[in-house]
Design a protein around this motif. Structure first.
Motif, PDB file in Angstrom:
ATOM      1  N   GLY A 185      93.256 -45.025  24.817  1.00  0.00           N
ATOM      2  CA  GLY A 185      92.832 -43.640  24.949  1.00  0.00           C
ATOM      3  C   GLY A 185      91.708 -43.291  24.003  1.00  0.00           C
ATOM      4  N   GLY A 186      90.865 -42.364  24.435  1.00  0.00           N
ATOM      5  CA  GLY A 186      89.747 -41.937  23.612  1.00  0.00           C
ATOM      6  C   GLY A 186      88.482 -42.727  23.841  1.00  0.00           C
ATOM      7  N   TRP A 187      88.593 -43.873  24.450  1.00  0.00           N
ATOM      8  CA  TRP A 187      87.414 -44.707  24.710  1.00  0.00           C
ATOM      9  C   TRP A 187      86.858 -44.441  26.103  1.00  0.00           C
ATOM     10  N   PHE A 188      87.664 -43.827  26.966  1.00  0.00           N
ATOM     11  CA  PHE A 188      87.271 -43.611  28.344  1.00  0.00           C
ATOM     12  C   PHE A 188      87.398 -42.130  28.679  1.00  0.00           C
ATOM     13  N   ASP A 189      86.423 -41.582  29.380  1.00  0.00           N
ATOM     14  CA  ASP A 189      86.491 -40.200  29.843  1.00  0.00           C
ATOM     15  C   ASP A 189      87.130 -40.214  31.228  1.00  0.00           C
ATOM     16  N   SER A 190      88.393 -40.581  31.258  1.00  0.00           N
ATOM     17  CA  SER A 190      89.087 -40.726  32.537  1.00  0.00           C
ATOM     18  C   SER A 190      89.697 -39.405  32.985  1.00  0.00           C
ATOM     19  N   SER A 191      89.904 -39.287  34.276  1.00  0.00           N
ATOM     20  CA  SER A 191      90.475 -38.068  34.846  1.00  0.00           C
ATOM     21  C   SER A 191      91.998 -38.064  34.679  1.00  0.00           C
ATOM     22  N   LEU A 192      92.575 -36.884  34.893  1.00  0.00           N
ATOM     23  CA  LEU A 192      94.027 -36.769  34.860  1.00  0.00           C
ATOM     24  C   LEU A 192      94.616 -37.328  36.145  1.00  0.00           C
ATOM     25  N   THR A 193      95.820 -37.863  36.051  1.00  0.00           N
ATOM     26  CA  THR A 193      96.559 -38.276  37.238  1.00  0.00           C
ATOM     27  C   THR A 193      97.168 -37.014  37.859  1.00  0.00           C
ATOM     28  N   GLU A 194      97.774 -37.150  39.027  1.00  0.00           N
ATOM     29  CA  GLU A 194      98.461 -35.999  39.637  1.00  0.00           C
ATOM     30  C   GLU A 194      99.556 -35.495  38.695  1.00  0.00           C
ATOM     31  N   ARG A 195     100.285 -36.427  38.102  1.00  0.00           N
ATOM     32  CA  ARG A 195     101.316 -36.036  37.122  1.00  0.00           C
ATOM     33  C   ARG A 195     100.674 -35.305  35.942  1.00  0.00           C
ATOM     34  N   GLY A 196      99.527 -35.782  35.476  1.00  0.00           N
ATOM     35  CA  GLY A 196      98.814 -35.143  34.380  1.00  0.00           C
ATOM     36  C   GLY A 196      98.354 -33.742  34.731  1.00  0.00           C
ATOM     37  N   ARG A 197      97.882 -33.539  35.976  1.00  0.00           N
ATOM     38  CA  ARG A 197      97.481 -32.191  36.411  1.00  0.00           C
ATOM     39  C   ARG A 197      98.672 -31.253  36.429  1.00  0.00           C
ATOM     40  N   SER A 198      99.817 -31.755  36.862  1.00  0.00           N
ATOM     41  CA  SER A 198     101.045 -30.954  36.857  1.00  0.00           C
ATOM     42  C   SER A 198     101.438 -30.602  35.419  1.00  0.00           C
ATOM     43  N   GLN A 199     101.357 -31.583  34.518  1.00  0.00           N
ATOM     44  CA  GLN A 199     101.656 -31.337  33.110  1.00  0.00           C
ATOM     45  C   GLN A 199     100.686 -30.304  32.519  1.00  0.00           C
ATOM     46  N   ALA A 200      99.398 -30.410  32.878  1.00  0.00           N
ATOM     47  CA  ALA A 200      98.384 -29.479  32.369  1.00  0.00           C
ATOM     48  C   ALA A 200      98.675 -28.052  32.824  1.00  0.00           C
ATOM     49  N   ARG A 201      99.084 -27.884  34.085  1.00  0.00           N
ATOM     50  CA  ARG A 201      99.429 -26.546  34.578  1.00  0.00           C
ATOM     51  C   ARG A 201     100.614 -25.976  33.817  1.00  0.00           C
ATOM     52  N   ALA A 202     101.609 -26.814  33.535  1.00  0.00           N
ATOM     53  CA  ALA A 202     102.788 -26.356  32.783  1.00  0.00           C
ATOM     54  C   ALA A 202     102.408 -25.978  31.350  1.00  0.00           C
ATOM     55  N   ILE A 203     101.546 -26.765  30.725  1.00  0.00           N
ATOM     56  CA  ILE A 203     101.080 -26.467  29.361  1.00  0.00           C
ATOM     57  C   ILE A 203     100.301 -25.148  29.364  1.00  0.00           C
ATOM     58  N   ALA A 204      99.402 -24.980  30.332  1.00  0.00           N
ATOM     59  CA  ALA A 204      98.597 -23.757  30.416  1.00  0.00           C
ATOM     60  C   ALA A 204      99.484 -22.530  30.592  1.00  0.00           C
ATOM     61  N   ALA A 205     100.485 -22.628  31.444  1.00  0.00           N
ATOM     62  CA  ALA A 205     101.398 -21.504  31.670  1.00  0.00           C
ATOM     63  C   ALA A 205     102.139 -21.142  30.386  1.00  0.00           C
ATOM     64  N   GLU A 206     102.603 -22.150  29.665  1.00  0.00           N
ATOM     65  CA  GLU A 206     103.336 -21.891  28.414  1.00  0.00           C
ATOM     66  C   GLU A 206     102.417 -21.280  27.353  1.00  0.00           C
ATOM     67  N   LEU A 207     101.193 -21.779  27.240  1.00  0.00           N
ATOM     68  CA  LEU A 207     100.263 -21.210  26.260  1.00  0.00           C
ATOM     69  C   LEU A 207      99.883 -19.773  26.626  1.00  0.00           C
ATOM     70  N   ARG A 208      99.695 -19.486  27.934  1.00  0.00           N
ATOM     71  CA  ARG A 208      99.411 -18.106  28.345  1.00  0.00           C
ATOM     72  C   ARG A 208     100.569 -17.187  27.975  1.00  0.00           C
ATOM     73  N   ARG A 209     101.794 -17.695  28.076  1.00  0.00           N
ATOM     74  CA  ARG A 209     102.970 -16.899  27.727  1.00  0.00           C
ATOM     75  C   ARG A 209     103.014 -16.604  26.231  1.00  0.00           C
ATOM     76  N   ARG A 210     102.603 -17.557  25.411  1.00  0.00           N
ATOM     77  CA  ARG A 210     102.720 -17.441  23.957  1.00  0.00           C
ATOM     78  C   ARG A 210     101.524 -16.803  23.252  1.00  0.00           C
ATOM     79  N   ILE A 211     100.335 -16.888  23.848  1.00  0.00           N
ATOM     80  CA  ILE A 211      99.112 -16.519  23.136  1.00  0.00           C
ATOM     81  C   ILE A 211      98.468 -15.291  23.780  1.00  0.00           C
ATOM     82  N   PRO A 212      98.137 -14.293  22.974  1.00  0.00           N
ATOM     83  CA  PRO A 212      97.445 -13.109  23.501  1.00  0.00           C
ATOM     84  C   PRO A 212      96.087 -13.479  24.098  1.00  0.00           C
ATOM     85  N   ALA A 213      95.649 -12.723  25.066  1.00  0.00           N
ATOM     86  CA  ALA A 213      94.400 -13.009  25.776  1.00  0.00           C
ATOM     87  C   ALA A 213      93.180 -13.012  24.871  1.00  0.00           C
TER      88      ALA A 213
END
Length: 86
Positions: free
Chosen positions: A42-70
């Motif tokens: 990791g860190g040597w390649f600018d690779s894209s997210l897998t489908e699982r990674g995109r799902s994880q990213a959406r879950a992370i984004a939702a949790e951060l939106r819940r916790r952090i003011p706009a």
């Protein structure tokens, strides 16, 4: 002698006013990327997210939106996998 002002979030004293600001820092590692499943370092390649990674990213984004003011700041990597909004 310093004097604490209750509930005001600052202390005044012989050195002037010192602001006490509470901050929370959230550190998030990036979700699963192609280089993970391909066994590359990791860190040597600018690779894209897998489908699982995109799902994880959406879950992370939702949790951060819940916790952090706009109005809070966002700092992120310029790598494609970090910049993706999907």
């Amino acid at each position: 002698m310093d004097t604490e002002v209750a509930g005001a979030g600052f202390v005044s004293g012989s050195l002037g006013v010192i602001m006490a600001v509470d901050r929370t820092l959230y550190l998030v590692t990036h979700p699963e990327s192609r280089h993970h499943v391909e066994g590359r370092v990791g860190g040597w390649f600018d690779s894209s997210l897998t489908e699982r990674g995109r799902s994880q990213a959406r879950a992370i984004a939702a949790e951060l939106r819940r916790r952090i003011p706009a109005a809070s700041a966002e700092v992120r990597s310029r790598l494609a996998r970090a910049a993706s909004r999907s």
